[in-house]
Design an enzyme around this catalytic site. Structure first.
Site, PDB file in Angstrom:
ATOM      1  N   ASP A 186     -12.630 -15.498 -29.554  1.00 24.69           N
ATOM      2  CA  ASP A 186     -12.867 -14.685 -28.373  1.00 24.69           C
ATOM      3  C   ASP A 186     -11.599 -13.894 -28.064  1.00 24.69           C
ATOM      4  O   ASP A 186     -10.489 -14.329 -28.377  1.00 24.69           O
ATOM      5  CB  ASP A 186     -13.163 -15.570 -27.158  1.00 24.69           C
TER       6      ASP A 186
ATOM      7  N   HIS B 174     -11.747 -19.755 -35.522  1.00 23.09           N
ATOM      8  CA  HIS B 174     -12.721 -20.157 -36.535  1.00 23.09           C
ATOM      9  C   HIS B 174     -12.580 -19.301 -37.796  1.00 23.09           C
ATOM     10  O   HIS B 174     -11.843 -18.313 -37.816  1.00 23.09           O
ATOM     11  CB  HIS B 174     -14.134 -20.041 -35.967  1.00 23.09           C
TER      12      HIS B 174
ATOM     13  N   SER C 292      -2.699 -16.753 -27.406  1.00 18.34           N
ATOM     14  CA  SER C 292      -1.867 -15.954 -28.291  1.00 18.34           C
ATOM     15  C   SER C 292      -2.715 -15.013 -29.116  1.00 18.34           C
ATOM     16  O   SER C 292      -3.678 -14.446 -28.619  1.00 18.34           O
ATOM     17  CB  SER C 292      -0.993 -16.846 -29.177  1.00 18.34           C
TER      18      SER C 292
END
EC number: 4.1.1.65
Length: 280
Positions: A88, A144, A247
């Site tokens: 995201d 991911h 980050s």
């Protein structure tokens, strides 16, 4: 350059990050609840998506920050030829690696060799593609796999811990090649692929699913870990790693294997699992 960004050159990055780590891992309810409430309110965190939506049930701020999502909150793009978004956040920049350089912001760039810590490691990505995804404090903080890959090697590159917010990206030269980072090399069906977990100010650690905590401990030299022959294979869309604070993740692809999804561009808001690129 903003005053805040200019001040970060003088700040004791590691000391501040060490202090932030102590707070993030504190199990004192007064500390954890204050931090969770502050971040939830300031950044409008959507807890309805969390597997555990009760902010009072997290023993530490770090448990809250690295929270899992409920099943179905994110799904992989339905096209089996799509590489999926690793996290995201927001696209900082994406495009082609031109003359070995990766665009950071207007007037700012760095080389793939600087980012990866090796000229040799950068060669497969000459004229390839890069995508830089910034995770803000409100985002899901697990990263991911864009595509199924077998882990070949990790490279811990020590460095500074500048902020990676928009002001710093615009003002700090070669930012992502200066900050501490964990470079993860994978072998895939189309060739090599790299995911780079970039640390930042107040980012106290990166954890991987295969080895646990990778940063810290802090070091003063590049450290390589060879995973060839260990059979660590991660499927497309599977969790790879997590930040213990917000980050940036940078994905590199070799030339000629894929094209970015046409709707993506700098500043595009993105979600884990949506199409990042399509294999040719």
């Amino acid at each position: 350059m903003s005053l805040t960004t200019a001040l970060t050159y003088a700040l004791p990055h590691r000391l501040l990050s060490s202090m932030a780590r102590s707070l993030a891992y504190s199990d004192d309810p007064r500390v954890s609840r204050w931090l969770i409430d502050t971040v939830t309110r300031k950044f409008n965190v959507n807890l309805d998506e969390a597997a555990n939506p009760d902010p009072r049930s997290y023993a530490t701020f770090n448990q809250f920050f690295t929270r899992a999502l409920k099943p179905g909150a994110r799904v992989a793009d339905a096209d089996p030829h799509s590489l999926v978004m690793p996290a995201d956040g927001r696209i900082s920049q994406l495009g082609r690696i031109e003359a070995g350089r990766i665009f950071q912001a207007k007037g700012q760039s760095f080389t793939a060799a600087e980012l990866l810590g090796s000229d040799e490691d950068a060669k497969p990505y000459n004229d390839g593609l890069y995508a830089t995804v910034y995770l803000s404090p409100r985002d899901y903080h697990r990263v991911h796999m864009p595509w199924t890959g077998t882990l070949r090697e990790t490279v811990h590159v020590p460095g500074r811990l500048f902020s990676v917010g928009p002001a710093a990206v615009n003002g700090v030269a070669r930012l992502f090649a200066r900050n501490e980072r964990l470079v993860c090399h994978f072998d895939t069906s189309f060739g090599p692929m790299v995911s780079v977990m970039v640390g930042a100010l107040l980012v106290s650690g990166v954890e991987t699913v295969w080895s646990g905590e990778e940063i810290p401990a802090y070091g003063d030299r590049i450290t390589r870990k060879d995973y060839r022959g260990q059979g660590i294979k991660l499927e497309r869309f599977a969790e790879m790693a997590r930040f213990n604070y917000g980050s940036t993740v940078i994905v590199l692809l070799p030339p000629g294997v894929a094209e970015f999804a046409p709707q993506l561009g700098a500043e595009s808001p993105v979600q884990l699992g949506q199409a990042l690129a399509k294999l040719r």
